[in-house]
Design a protein around this motif. Structure first.
Motif, PDB file in Angstrom:
ATOM      1  N   VAL A  99       0.838  -1.200   0.000  1.00  0.00           N
ATOM      2  CA  VAL A  99       0.000   0.000   0.000  1.00  0.00           C
ATOM      3  C   VAL A  99       0.876   1.255   0.000  1.00  0.00           C
ATOM      4  O   VAL A  99       0.568   2.245  -0.688  1.00  0.00           O
ATOM      5  CB  VAL A  99      -0.966  -0.012   1.192  1.00  0.00           C
ATOM      6  N   LEU A 100       1.976   1.242   0.746  1.00  0.00           N
ATOM      7  CA  LEU A 100       2.892   2.385   0.735  1.00  0.00           C
ATOM      8  C   LEU A 100       3.438   2.630  -0.670  1.00  0.00           C
ATOM      9  O   LEU A 100       3.569   3.783  -1.108  1.00  0.00           O
ATOM     10  CB  LEU A 100       4.046   2.157   1.701  1.00  0.00           C
ATOM     11  N   ARG A 105       3.031   5.631  -6.072  1.00  0.00           N
ATOM     12  CA  ARG A 105       2.616   5.631  -7.478  1.00  0.00           C
ATOM     13  C   ARG A 105       1.553   6.696  -7.711  1.00  0.00           C
ATOM     14  O   ARG A 105       1.620   7.477  -8.672  1.00  0.00           O
ATOM     15  CB  ARG A 105       2.101   4.241  -7.855  1.00  0.00           C
ATOM     16  N   ASP A 106       0.544   6.744  -6.833  1.00  0.00           N
ATOM     17  CA  ASP A 106      -0.547   7.698  -7.023  1.00  0.00           C
ATOM     18  C   ASP A 106      -0.074   9.142  -6.892  1.00  0.00           C
ATOM     19  O   ASP A 106      -0.671  10.058  -7.457  1.00  0.00           O
ATOM     20  CB  ASP A 106      -1.666   7.421  -6.021  1.00  0.00           C
ATOM     21  N   GLU A 107       0.997   9.360  -6.135  1.00  0.00           N
ATOM     22  CA  GLU A 107       1.563  10.704  -5.997  1.00  0.00           C
ATOM     23  C   GLU A 107       2.469  11.079  -7.171  1.00  0.00           C
ATOM     24  O   GLU A 107       2.971  12.212  -7.241  1.00  0.00           O
ATOM     25  CB  GLU A 107       2.372  10.800  -4.704  1.00  0.00           C
ATOM     26  N   GLY A 108       2.726  10.144  -8.066  1.00  0.00           N
ATOM     27  CA  GLY A 108       3.607  10.419  -9.194  1.00  0.00           C
ATOM     28  C   GLY A 108       5.079  10.291  -8.872  1.00  0.00           C
ATOM     29  O   GLY A 108       5.921  10.673  -9.692  1.00  0.00           O
ATOM     30  N   ARG A 109       5.409   9.720  -7.701  1.00  0.00           N
ATOM     31  CA  ARG A 109       6.820   9.572  -7.334  1.00  0.00           C
ATOM     32  C   ARG A 109       7.478   8.399  -8.061  1.00  0.00           C
ATOM     33  O   ARG A 109       8.708   8.332  -8.143  1.00  0.00           O
ATOM     34  CB  ARG A 109       6.951   9.379  -5.815  1.00  0.00           C
ATOM     35  N   LEU A 110       6.676   7.489  -8.546  1.00  0.00           N
ATOM     36  CA  LEU A 110       7.204   6.341  -9.286  1.00  0.00           C
ATOM     37  C   LEU A 110       6.107   5.808 -10.184  1.00  0.00           C
ATOM     38  O   LEU A 110       4.923   6.144 -10.038  1.00  0.00           O
ATOM     39  CB  LEU A 110       7.729   5.251  -8.342  1.00  0.00           C
ATOM     40  N   ARG A 111       6.504   4.969 -11.127  1.00  0.00           N
ATOM     41  CA  ARG A 111       5.576   4.190 -11.952  1.00  0.00           C
ATOM     42  C   ARG A 111       5.811   2.720 -11.655  1.00  0.00           C
ATOM     43  O   ARG A 111       6.945   2.309 -11.386  1.00  0.00           O
ATOM     44  CB  ARG A 111       5.814   4.455 -13.442  1.00  0.00           C
ATOM     45  N   LEU A 112       4.758   1.935 -11.709  1.00  0.00           N
ATOM     46  CA  LEU A 112       4.921   0.519 -11.397  1.00  0.00           C
ATOM     47  C   LEU A 112       5.803  -0.193 -12.413  1.00  0.00           C
ATOM     48  O   LEU A 112       6.428  -1.206 -12.085  1.00  0.00           O
ATOM     49  CB  LEU A 112       3.552  -0.165 -11.304  1.00  0.00           C
ATOM     50  N   ASP A 113       5.870   0.325 -13.634  1.00  0.00           N
ATOM     51  CA  ASP A 113       6.745  -0.305 -14.630  1.00  0.00           C
ATOM     52  C   ASP A 113       8.145   0.299 -14.655  1.00  0.00           C
ATOM     53  O   ASP A 113       8.959  -0.043 -15.507  1.00  0.00           O
ATOM     54  CB  ASP A 113       6.119  -0.252 -16.020  1.00  0.00           C
ATOM     55  N   PRO A 124      20.478  -5.689  -6.438  1.00  0.00           N
ATOM     56  CA  PRO A 124      21.000  -6.723  -7.341  1.00  0.00           C
ATOM     57  C   PRO A 124      20.109  -6.977  -8.552  1.00  0.00           C
ATOM     58  O   PRO A 124      20.498  -7.698  -9.454  1.00  0.00           O
ATOM     59  CB  PRO A 124      21.065  -7.961  -6.445  1.00  0.00           C
ATOM     60  N   VAL A 125      18.913  -6.381  -8.574  1.00  0.00           N
ATOM     61  CA  VAL A 125      18.026  -6.565  -9.728  1.00  0.00           C
ATOM     62  C   VAL A 125      17.579  -5.190 -10.235  1.00  0.00           C
ATOM     63  O   VAL A 125      16.393  -4.863 -10.235  1.00  0.00           O
ATOM     64  CB  VAL A 125      16.810  -7.438  -9.376  1.00  0.00           C
ATOM     65  N   PRO A 126      18.502  -4.353 -10.703  1.00  0.00           N
ATOM     66  CA  PRO A 126      18.137  -2.981 -11.077  1.00  0.00           C
ATOM     67  C   PRO A 126      17.132  -2.906 -12.211  1.00  0.00           C
ATOM     68  O   PRO A 126      16.402  -1.922 -12.328  1.00  0.00           O
ATOM     69  CB  PRO A 126      19.473  -2.353 -11.471  1.00  0.00           C
ATOM     70  N   ASP A 127      17.082  -3.942 -13.058  1.00  0.00           N
ATOM     71  CA  ASP A 127      16.179  -3.908 -14.202  1.00  0.00           C
ATOM     72  C   ASP A 127      14.801  -4.474 -13.894  1.00  0.00           C
ATOM     73  O   ASP A 127      13.882  -4.336 -14.717  1.00  0.00           O
ATOM     74  CB  ASP A 127      16.788  -4.668 -15.378  1.00  0.00           C
ATOM     75  N   ALA A 128      14.631  -5.130 -12.762  1.00  0.00           N
ATOM     76  CA  ALA A 128      13.312  -5.636 -12.384  1.00  0.00           C
ATOM     77  C   ALA A 128      12.396  -4.454 -12.081  1.00  0.00           C
ATOM     78  O   ALA A 128      12.820  -3.456 -11.482  1.00  0.00           O
ATOM     79  CB  ALA A 128      13.412  -6.545 -11.163  1.00  0.00           C
ATOM     80  N   THR A 129      11.154  -4.546 -12.509  1.00  0.00           N
ATOM     81  CA  THR A 129      10.236  -3.434 -12.275  1.00  0.00           C
ATOM     82  C   THR A 129       9.665  -3.497 -10.856  1.00  0.00           C
ATOM     83  O   THR A 129       9.681  -4.532 -10.185  1.00  0.00           O
ATOM     84  CB  THR A 129       9.077  -3.455 -13.271  1.00  0.00           C
ATOM     85  N   ILE A 130       9.131  -2.359 -10.436  1.00  0.00           N
ATOM     86  CA  ILE A 130       8.503  -2.292  -9.113  1.00  0.00           C
ATOM     87  C   ILE A 130       7.298  -3.218  -9.060  1.00  0.00           C
ATOM     88  O   ILE A 130       7.059  -3.894  -8.052  1.00  0.00           O
ATOM     89  CB  ILE A 130       8.138  -0.833  -8.806  1.00  0.00           C
ATOM     90  N   ALA A 131       6.537  -3.291 -10.147  1.00  0.00           N
ATOM     91  CA  ALA A 131       5.399  -4.216 -10.182  1.00  0.00           C
ATOM     92  C   ALA A 131       5.863  -5.660 -10.020  1.00  0.00           C
ATOM     93  O   ALA A 131       5.211  -6.466  -9.348  1.00  0.00           O
ATOM     94  CB  ALA A 131       4.620  -4.050 -11.483  1.00  0.00           C
ATOM     95  N   GLN A 132       6.982  -6.016 -10.634  1.00  0.00           N
ATOM     96  CA  GLN A 132       7.495  -7.383 -10.503  1.00  0.00           C
ATOM     97  C   GLN A 132       7.908  -7.678  -9.069  1.00  0.00           C
ATOM     98  O   GLN A 132       7.700  -8.786  -8.568  1.00  0.00           O
ATOM     99  CB  GLN A 132       8.654  -7.598 -11.464  1.00  0.00           C
ATOM    100  N   LEU A 133       8.492  -6.709  -8.383  1.00  0.00           N
ATOM    101  CA  LEU A 133       8.826  -6.911  -6.975  1.00  0.00           C
ATOM    102  C   LEU A 133       7.553  -7.089  -6.144  1.00  0.00           C
ATOM    103  O   LEU A 133       7.490  -7.968  -5.276  1.00  0.00           O
ATOM    104  CB  LEU A 133       9.631  -5.727  -6.450  1.00  0.00           C
ATOM    105  N   SER A 278      -7.465   4.632  -2.711  1.00  0.00           N
ATOM    106  CA  SER A 278      -8.844   4.580  -3.186  1.00  0.00           C
ATOM    107  C   SER A 278      -9.336   3.146  -3.352  1.00  0.00           C
ATOM    108  O   SER A 278      -8.548   2.191  -3.385  1.00  0.00           O
ATOM    109  CB  SER A 278      -8.953   5.303  -4.530  1.00  0.00           C
ATOM    110  N   ALA A 279     -10.651   3.013  -3.503  1.00  0.00           N
ATOM    111  CA  ALA A 279     -11.236   1.695  -3.773  1.00  0.00           C
ATOM    112  C   ALA A 279     -10.671   1.117  -5.065  1.00  0.00           C
ATOM    113  O   ALA A 279     -10.412  -0.090  -5.159  1.00  0.00           O
ATOM    114  CB  ALA A 279     -12.755   1.811  -3.853  1.00  0.00           C
ATOM    115  N   ALA A 280     -10.459   1.966  -6.074  1.00  0.00           N
ATOM    116  CA  ALA A 280      -9.866   1.476  -7.328  1.00  0.00           C
ATOM    117  C   ALA A 280      -8.443   0.994  -7.100  1.00  0.00           C
ATOM    118  O   ALA A 280      -7.996   0.016  -7.707  1.00  0.00           O
ATOM    119  CB  ALA A 280      -9.891   2.583  -8.378  1.00  0.00           C
ATOM    120  N   GLY A 281      -7.714   1.666  -6.212  1.00  0.00           N
ATOM    121  CA  GLY A 281      -6.339   1.263  -5.924  1.00  0.00           C
ATOM    122  C   GLY A 281      -6.256  -0.097  -5.263  1.00  0.00           C
ATOM    123  O   GLY A 281      -5.428  -0.933  -5.650  1.00  0.00           O
ATOM    124  N   VAL A 282      -7.106  -0.360  -4.270  1.00  0.00           N
ATOM    125  CA  VAL A 282      -7.053  -1.669  -3.611  1.00  0.00           C
ATOM    126  C   VAL A 282      -7.587  -2.751  -4.542  1.00  0.00           C
ATOM    127  O   VAL A 282      -7.125  -3.903  -4.507  1.00  0.00           O
ATOM    128  CB  VAL A 282      -7.789  -1.667  -2.256  1.00  0.00           C
TER     129      VAL A 282
END
Length: 500
Positions: A99-100, A105-113, A124-133, A278-282
């Motif tokens: 959730v953090l 993501r919702d604040e625009g500080r990062l993108r999941l991809d 050690p996995v700099p190319d792995a996306t945040i969504a993958q983590l 938001s409800a859409a976020g969860v």
């Protein structure tokens, strides 16, 4: 402790609390399921709860009364007081960390991809996306190097580099689900990096726990709390388990919480809260993020949320083999374990229902099944009564109303319905087909939310005189009649038309 293990645990005690609404037979069935789970699983204590329509409707504790100040814990007590008694919740912690990340993501500080290396150095996995983590598909090893991290002090691994062995990435990123506690250590570090170096648990308290009223969820135990135990596999005797501060591995399983606080968390994961997410976020978190590896899947993972399918739905025996495999109640949530503790929280969004179970033993009870059973007892015995139908608010939009009704993809009929906030619902009228809901966009188009058309664009195409010609759905043409010769049907329509 109040009763020495060598003397045998005291007689189990049980007490319940419920909000009026559940039938007596349902409450007794819930009590019996928890009692059987505690007895068969030989748990020193077990507490369970059910959330429906955003509120706790039942809670219960079964205890052998082996906890006490001498053992480093407090008596579990009755159901009224046990709601404030902390248990360690293990990997349920991951849902909080996720959730953090979604907030960032919702604040625009990062993108999941985004590749995580864009925001965090020395991973050690700099190319792995945040969504993958988040979804455990980064390929990272399951555990950190060194001795069993859940049972040893975090001071053994004081620096991030101390977490990773010689081969930290075991699989190619994005290929398959591989559960990784290490991945959530990386996500916790990411949160701290983007929150100006503040500890992840402090960020959690300020941004999530305080707004939701979860004052009894903490990184370290705060009395009253239970003592964690190991139960001997071949004898009814106990061994106290150490409760370590796991340091940098904390985001993977550090938190302590109570059944009351977890009821609040379950309500949030079902409904959202605009102060937090938001409800859409969860709902996005509950959506599968990694494809199942077989057609008859029983478990999966979203963004920080586990998914499990529980048996076929009623009537599945009448269906084909493939349909039976795809049938069943899909639950979202998480299980957790740490030395001395087991935890589980499962949600059924369709029923707006959740089941929670906590125990203070390392192994024994099938805690995930118990929490799911509590949920299903209520769902099966007291199916949800739907909210009353109500018309859409405000005056109808005549242009949108004109779009509703039957449409045809070739000769296959579909119905288009108007929903709240200008949303649309497309449903096949015969057999199976590609159903989807669509969100209205500011430019006059709609975006698919689920099914085959998720992410695809629905456009209304008009003729030169302004009348509606057809619908364009990701290049598929829907016309007002089956193979309507007046519409731009790809490949054209035979000029002789329909024939006998």
């Amino acid at each position: 402790m109040t009763t020495a293990p060598s003397e045998g645990p005291a007689e189990p005690v049980s007490a319940s609390v419920s909000v009026p609404g559940l039938l007596p037979g349902t409450r007794r069935a819930l009590l019996r399921r928890l009692a059987v789970g505690q007895a068969d699983g030989r748990a020193p204590s077990m507490t369970g709860a059910v959330v429906r329509d955003g509120r706790q409707v039942w809670a219960e504790v079964r205890s052998a009364a082996v906890d006490g100040p001498d053992a480093g814990g407090e008596p579990v007590g009755d159901a009224e007081s046990c709601g404030a008694v902390q248990y360690r919740i293990g990997s349920l912690t991951k849902t909080f960390v996720a959730v953090l990340v979604m907030r960032l993501r919702d604040e625009g500080r990062l993108r999941l991809d985004d590749p995580v290396g864009r925001h965090l150095e020395a991973t050690p996995v700099p190319d792995a996306t945040i969504a993958q983590l988040l979804a455990h598909s980064s390929g990272l090893a399951a555990e950190p190097r060194g001795p069993w991290w859940e049972r040893t002090a975090g001071t053994l691994r004081p620096e991030p580099s101390d977490l990773f062995g010689e081969r930290p990435q075991r699989l190619p990123a994005g290929r398959r689900h591989h559960y990784s506690n290490l991945g959530y250590a990386v996500l916790g570090a990411l949160v701290e990096r983007l929150r100006d170096g503040r500890p992840w648990d402090e960020v959690l308290r300020r941004e999530v726990l305080e707004p939701l009223g979860m004052s009894r969820t903490t990184a370290l135990p705060v009395p009253p709390h239970t003592q964690g135990w190991a139960v001997h596999p071949w004898a009814d005797v106990l061994l106290p388990e150490p409760a370590q501060d796991t340091g940098l591995m904390g985001p993977a399983g550090q938190l302590w919480s109570t059944v009351d606080d977890l009821c609040r968390w379950a309500a949030f994961l079902l409904r959202g809260d605009d102060r937090v997410l938001s409800a859409a976020g969860v709902a996005e978190m509950r959506t599968p993020a990694v494809p199942p590896e077989d057609e008859g899947w029983e478990g999966g993972y979203g963004l920080g949320i586990q998914l499990v399918r529980r048996g076929p739905l009623p009537g599945a025996e009448q269906r084909s083999g493939a349909e039976q495999r795809s049938s069943g109640r899909v639950l979202a949530g998480h299980t957790g374990s740490m030395p001395g503790f087991l935890a589980s929280l499962w949600l059924d969004p369709e029923e707006d229902l959740a089941g929670i179970a906590l125990a203070n033993c390392t192994s024994g009870p099938a805690i995930g099944g118990i929490a799911a059973d509590l949920l299903e007892i209520v769902a099966d015995r007291e199916p949800r009564i739907p909210a009353p139908w109500r018309p859409l608010p405000g005056p109808p939009d005549e242009a949108l109303l004109a779009l509703t009704g039957p449409w045809y993809w070739g000769a296959k009929p579909f119905a288009l319905r108007l929903l709240a906030e200008r949303a649309l619902d497309l449903t096949p009228l015969t057999g199976t087909g590609r159903a989807s809901r669509f969100r209205a966009e500011a430019d006059g188009t709609w975006t698919g939310l689920d099914g085959y058309y998720a992410g695809e664009t629905l456009r209304v195409v008009r003729a030169a005189d302004g009348t509606v010609s057809h619908l364009d759905l990701g290049t598929f043409v829907l016309t007002r009649g089956p193979y309507d010769p007046a519409g731009p049907v790809p490949g054209g329509v035979d000029p002789e038309g329909w024939r006998v």
